[in-house]
Design a protein around this motif. Structure first.
Motif, PDB file in Angstrom:
ATOM      1  N   PRO A   7      -1.038   2.822  -2.934  1.00  0.00           N
ATOM      2  CA  PRO A   7      -0.767   2.302  -1.586  1.00  0.00           C
ATOM      3  C   PRO A   7      -1.853   1.369  -1.067  1.00  0.00           C
ATOM      4  O   PRO A   7      -1.539   0.340  -0.459  1.00  0.00           O
ATOM      5  CB  PRO A   7      -0.656   3.582  -0.746  1.00  0.00           C
ATOM      6  CG  PRO A   7      -0.190   4.619  -1.706  1.00  0.00           C
ATOM      7  CD  PRO A   7      -0.870   4.293  -3.003  1.00  0.00           C
ATOM      8  N   ALA A   8      -3.108   1.711  -1.273  1.00  0.00           N
ATOM      9  CA  ALA A   8      -4.195   0.866  -0.780  1.00  0.00           C
ATOM     10  C   ALA A   8      -4.191  -0.490  -1.472  1.00  0.00           C
ATOM     11  O   ALA A   8      -4.465  -1.521  -0.840  1.00  0.00           O
ATOM     12  CB  ALA A   8      -5.544   1.558  -0.988  1.00  0.00           C
ATOM     13  N   VAL A   9      -3.858  -0.508  -2.761  1.00  0.00           N
ATOM     14  CA  VAL A   9      -3.800  -1.768  -3.500  1.00  0.00           C
ATOM     15  C   VAL A   9      -2.640  -2.612  -2.991  1.00  0.00           C
ATOM     16  O   VAL A   9      -2.784  -3.819  -2.750  1.00  0.00           O
ATOM     17  CB  VAL A   9      -3.677  -1.507  -5.010  1.00  0.00           C
ATOM     18  CG1 VAL A   9      -3.516  -2.823  -5.772  1.00  0.00           C
ATOM     19  CG2 VAL A   9      -4.897  -0.740  -5.521  1.00  0.00           C
TER      20      VAL A   9
ATOM     21  N   THR B  21      -5.772   2.781   9.005  1.00  0.00           N
ATOM     22  CA  THR B  21      -5.969   4.193   8.660  1.00  0.00           C
ATOM     23  C   THR B  21      -4.686   4.920   8.293  1.00  0.00           C
ATOM     24  O   THR B  21      -4.709   6.116   8.037  1.00  0.00           O
ATOM     25  CB  THR B  21      -6.609   4.926   9.857  1.00  0.00           C
ATOM     26  OG1 THR B  21      -5.724   4.864  10.982  1.00  0.00           O
ATOM     27  CG2 THR B  21      -7.950   4.312  10.246  1.00  0.00           C
ATOM     28  N   ASP B  22      -3.567   4.179   8.221  1.00  0.00           N
ATOM     29  CA  ASP B  22      -2.277   4.838   8.005  1.00  0.00           C
ATOM     30  C   ASP B  22      -1.700   4.595   6.623  1.00  0.00           C
ATOM     31  O   ASP B  22      -0.522   4.848   6.371  1.00  0.00           O
ATOM     32  CB  ASP B  22      -1.272   4.354   9.053  1.00  0.00           C
ATOM     33  CG  ASP B  22      -1.039   2.829   8.997  1.00  0.00           C
ATOM     34  OD1 ASP B  22      -1.819   2.145   8.287  1.00  0.00           O
ATOM     35  OD2 ASP B  22      -0.101   2.350   9.648  1.00  0.00           O
ATOM     36  N   ILE B  23      -2.499   4.141   5.701  1.00  0.00           N
ATOM     37  CA  ILE B  23      -1.983   3.786   4.367  1.00  0.00           C
ATOM     38  C   ILE B  23      -1.507   5.023   3.603  1.00  0.00           C
ATOM     39  O   ILE B  23      -0.506   4.967   2.885  1.00  0.00           O
ATOM     40  CB  ILE B  23      -3.067   3.049   3.556  1.00  0.00           C
ATOM     41  CG1 ILE B  23      -3.533   1.794   4.309  1.00  0.00           C
ATOM     42  CG2 ILE B  23      -2.549   2.684   2.183  1.00  0.00           C
ATOM     43  CD1 ILE B  23      -2.435   0.816   4.603  1.00  0.00           C
TER      44      ILE B  23
ATOM     45  N   VAL C 291     -11.753   6.754   2.190  1.00  0.00           N
ATOM     46  CA  VAL C 291     -12.335   5.723   1.341  1.00  0.00           C
ATOM     47  C   VAL C 291     -12.591   6.285  -0.054  1.00  0.00           C
ATOM     48  O   VAL C 291     -13.186   7.357  -0.200  1.00  0.00           O
ATOM     49  CB  VAL C 291     -13.651   5.190   1.945  1.00  0.00           C
ATOM     50  CG1 VAL C 291     -14.218   4.067   1.084  1.00  0.00           C
ATOM     51  CG2 VAL C 291     -13.437   4.726   3.385  1.00  0.00           C
ATOM     52  N   LEU C 292     -12.130   5.559  -1.057  1.00  0.00           N
ATOM     53  CA  LEU C 292     -12.354   5.930  -2.446  1.00  0.00           C
ATOM     54  C   LEU C 292     -13.266   4.883  -3.067  1.00  0.00           C
ATOM     55  O   LEU C 292     -13.052   3.687  -2.900  1.00  0.00           O
ATOM     56  CB  LEU C 292     -11.022   5.984  -3.194  1.00  0.00           C
ATOM     57  CG  LEU C 292     -11.020   6.544  -4.618  1.00  0.00           C
ATOM     58  CD1 LEU C 292     -11.326   8.036  -4.606  1.00  0.00           C
ATOM     59  CD2 LEU C 292      -9.670   6.286  -5.290  1.00  0.00           C
TER      60      LEU C 292
ATOM     61  N   PRO D 229      -5.519  10.206  -2.872  1.00  0.00           N
ATOM     62  CA  PRO D 229      -4.982   9.232  -1.906  1.00  0.00           C
ATOM     63  C   PRO D 229      -6.113   8.603  -1.100  1.00  0.00           C
ATOM     64  O   PRO D 229      -7.084   9.274  -0.730  1.00  0.00           O
ATOM     65  CB  PRO D 229      -4.068  10.081  -1.024  1.00  0.00           C
ATOM     66  CG  PRO D 229      -3.757  11.299  -1.826  1.00  0.00           C
ATOM     67  CD  PRO D 229      -4.973  11.561  -2.649  1.00  0.00           C
ATOM     68  N   ALA D 230      -5.987   7.313  -0.844  1.00  0.00           N
ATOM     69  CA  ALA D 230      -7.033   6.620  -0.082  1.00  0.00           C
ATOM     70  C   ALA D 230      -6.436   5.468   0.696  1.00  0.00           C
ATOM     71  O   ALA D 230      -5.488   4.821   0.259  1.00  0.00           O
ATOM     72  CB  ALA D 230      -8.116   6.107  -1.030  1.00  0.00           C
TER      73      ALA D 230
END
Length: 329
Positions: free
Chosen positions: A288-290, A325-327, A207-208, A260-261
């Motif tokens: 990636p999260a976005v 959890t794999d992002i 988590v960021l 990375p998050a």
């Protein structure tokens, strides 16, 4: 070094030590009866004494909100209470602003004449750094004037977990004649247990937590924020910004991929860029999260009683439960 809005973003802007107060100690704060002498040792180790229990309290807005739900009703508040369009600031909590006199609506806005007119007998604010001068929204010049009228009592919000801050406000409220809300305390514990369980079920979720402005993002350092430090204690893997500065690491928009998050929580305060505004920056859209839509809101304003903190924890729990959890793999 870049700076952000002076409206309370960079915590620990400074203040004044209550040097005129006598005595020190490590006790958690004690009070006599309402009709006798009153004392409380704050988190600077300063023992505040009054001839009787303080009745006319002026407090920083988040401190006032913390005390309000515990039955202590400050007569005045300073710090952000109303938004630019006249709405209520989040950190004002359940304060009835129609009954609480404002002596300033920003961190560097304090009307000393209006303050004096309220005839206060105690000022309560947050301690936001390691020095006794790190007080919320009280500059050295104003602090000297305040102390000629009433003593300043400061409770630490610096490098301490949320339950500890809540405990201290509860102790102060009790000393001021308030009551402990045991039902709210139990709900807080249940919400915390739910977040702990969700974090365990999403083991590996990175988590960021960020604030954003036109120049870039600011990556939170969880150990400096009472809520984030607590979420980490409950098992949430929160990425920590680097560098030597307290509270945040500043990154340009070209550097936003540094950490990375799987899930990114963005500051929801009115002076932070919204997620829609952040989407205008290509480097943000490429994260990636976005791209995966794994974004949530971070309620950065302090919530220093059980009643105010519980809904925030539950909202975060819902976000965690929905996250993959794999992002970052």
């Amino acid at each position: 070094m870049r700076t952000v809005s002076r409206r309370g973003f960079l915590i620990g802007a400074g203040g004044v030590a209550a040097a005129v107060l006598s005595g020190c100690g490590n006790d958690s704060g004690l009070a006599a009866s309402a009709s006798g002498p009153w004392e409380f040792t704050d988190d600077r180790g300063l023992k505040i004494t009054r001839d009787g229990r303080p009745q006319r309290i002026v407090a920083y807005v988040s401190s006032a909100a913390a005390l309000w739900d515990l039955g202590v009703r400050p007569i005045g508040a300073f710090g952000p209470q109303k938004t630019g369009d006249g709405g209520k600031e989040i950190q004002a909590g359940n304060l009835d602003l129609s009954t609480v006199q404002s002596v300033g609506n920003a961190w560097d806005d304090f009307n000393i004449e209006k303050f004096i007119s309220l005839d206060p007998d105690l000022v309560v604010t947050g301690l936001t750094g390691p020095e006794p001068t790190n007080l919320w929204a009280i500059t050295p010049e104003v602090g000297t004037k305040i102390q000629q009228v009433a003593p300043i009592l400061a409770l630490s919000e610096y490098k301490v977990t949320l339950p500890k801050v809540i405990d201290r406000y509860t102790q102060l409220a009790t000393a001021l004649g308030g009551t402990v809300d045991t039902a709210a305390r139990d709900e807080f514990q249940r919400a915390s247990d739910e977040l702990r369980k969700a974090a365990a079920e999403r083991a590996g979720l990175k988590v960021l937590v960020v604030y954003a402005d036109k120049d870039g993002i600011y990556v939170a350092k969880p150990e400096f924020f009472a809520d984030l430090a607590y979420y980490r204690e409950l098992g949430l893997d929160i990425v920590s910004g680097g560098g030597s500065e307290d509270w945040w690491e500043q990154l340009s928009w070209e550097q936003v991929a540094k950490y990375p998050a799987d899930l990114i929580l963005t500051d929801s305060r009115s002076f932070s860029l919204t997620q829609q505004q952040m989407a205008e920056f290509p480097t943000w859209q490429q994260l990636p999260a976005v791209r995966a839509g794994q974004l949530g809101a971070w309620s950065a304003e302090p919530r220093f009683n059980h009643q105010l903190a519980t809904p925030v924890i539950r909202q975060l729990t819902d976000v965690v439960k929905r996250s993959r959890t794999d992002i970052t793999v």
